[in-house]
Design a protein around this motif. Sequence first.
Motif, PDB file in Angstrom:
ATOM      1  N   THR A 134       1.358   0.419   9.126  1.00 25.51           N
ATOM      2  CA  THR A 134       1.795   1.798   9.323  1.00 25.51           C
ATOM      3  C   THR A 134       2.342   2.354   8.017  1.00 25.51           C
ATOM      4  O   THR A 134       2.731   1.604   7.118  1.00 25.51           O
ATOM      5  N   MET A 135       2.381   3.692   7.959  1.00 25.46           N
ATOM      6  CA  MET A 135       2.901   4.391   6.788  1.00 25.46           C
ATOM      7  C   MET A 135       3.454   5.738   7.274  1.00 25.46           C
ATOM      8  O   MET A 135       2.795   6.420   8.059  1.00 25.46           O
ATOM      9  N   PRO A 136       4.637   6.128   6.809  1.00 28.47           N
ATOM     10  CA  PRO A 136       5.150   7.441   7.212  1.00 28.47           C
ATOM     11  C   PRO A 136       4.365   8.565   6.538  1.00 28.47           C
ATOM     12  O   PRO A 136       3.913   8.417   5.406  1.00 28.47           O
ATOM     13  N   VAL A 137       4.201   9.674   7.251  1.00 30.48           N
ATOM     14  CA  VAL A 137       3.531  10.828   6.651  1.00 30.48           C
ATOM     15  C   VAL A 137       4.395  11.389   5.527  1.00 30.48           C
ATOM     16  O   VAL A 137       3.914  11.625   4.420  1.00 30.48           O
ATOM     17  N   THR A 193       3.861   9.108  11.869  1.00 24.36           N
ATOM     18  CA  THR A 193       3.442   7.847  11.262  1.00 24.36           C
ATOM     19  C   THR A 193       1.927   7.714  11.370  1.00 24.36           C
ATOM     20  O   THR A 193       1.349   8.069  12.389  1.00 24.36           O
ATOM     21  N   VAL A 194       1.339   7.203  10.321  1.00 21.72           N
ATOM     22  CA  VAL A 194      -0.097   6.923  10.308  1.00 21.72           C
ATOM     23  C   VAL A 194      -0.264   5.413  10.500  1.00 21.72           C
ATOM     24  O   VAL A 194       0.470   4.616   9.912  1.00 21.72           O
ATOM     25  N   THR A 195      -1.229   5.039  11.323  1.00 20.14           N
ATOM     26  CA  THR A 195      -1.566   3.631  11.510  1.00 20.14           C
ATOM     27  C   THR A 195      -2.964   3.401  10.967  1.00 20.14           C
ATOM     28  O   THR A 195      -3.903   4.127  11.323  1.00 20.14           O
ATOM     29  N   GLY A 196      -3.092   2.408  10.106  1.00 18.11           N
ATOM     30  CA  GLY A 196      -4.397   2.015   9.587  1.00 18.11           C
ATOM     31  C   GLY A 196      -4.828   0.722  10.242  1.00 18.11           C
ATOM     32  O   GLY A 196      -4.050  -0.232  10.296  1.00 18.11           O
ATOM     33  N   THR A 197      -6.049   0.713  10.763  1.00 16.48           N
ATOM     34  CA  THR A 197      -6.610  -0.494  11.366  1.00 16.48           C
ATOM     35  C   THR A 197      -7.844  -0.882  10.567  1.00 16.48           C
ATOM     36  O   THR A 197      -8.798  -0.120  10.463  1.00 16.48           O
TER      37      THR A 197
END
Length: 162
Positions: free
Chosen positions: A60-63, A117-121
Amino acid sequence: MAGGLTGPAGMTPEEHSRDLREHGVPEELHAHFPGHGMGGLARAMGIRFTELTPGRSVATMPVEPNTQPGGILHGGAHCVLAETLASTAASVHAGPGRYAVGVDVNATHQRGVASGTVTGTCTALHLGATLTVHEVVMTDDRGRRLSTARVTNLVRERGTGH
């Protein structure tokens, strides 16, 4: 620094392990990060792993504060998250004594996001002896696709240069 001993980037071994733990990297994978711990860019952008294997990794990463002047998540931030996920998964695949270096990243942005929050998969498409390819899908808090990236990494032996 304990007894003058330092680890990566001037970190003590304890600082190195703490840095990796704080970013969600399991203890058994710390040997795959002998360089600079989590890395300054991923650390600054607030990237945190929640899953990490060669075939699949999630972070995850905050916007905010990773936005562009228009107030939405910067396209480059999508690429940083994608490459961090894919390169880390590729390094885990490579094993200790080897490392992965990105040689190609491309991303298509489908939707903007201004908060949350952005989630990268990250999913492996190819795990070879010298080349890996991963697809990374970034989603928002509602599960909507924000971007899709493909990252290719070259697997190298440590000590062979960059």
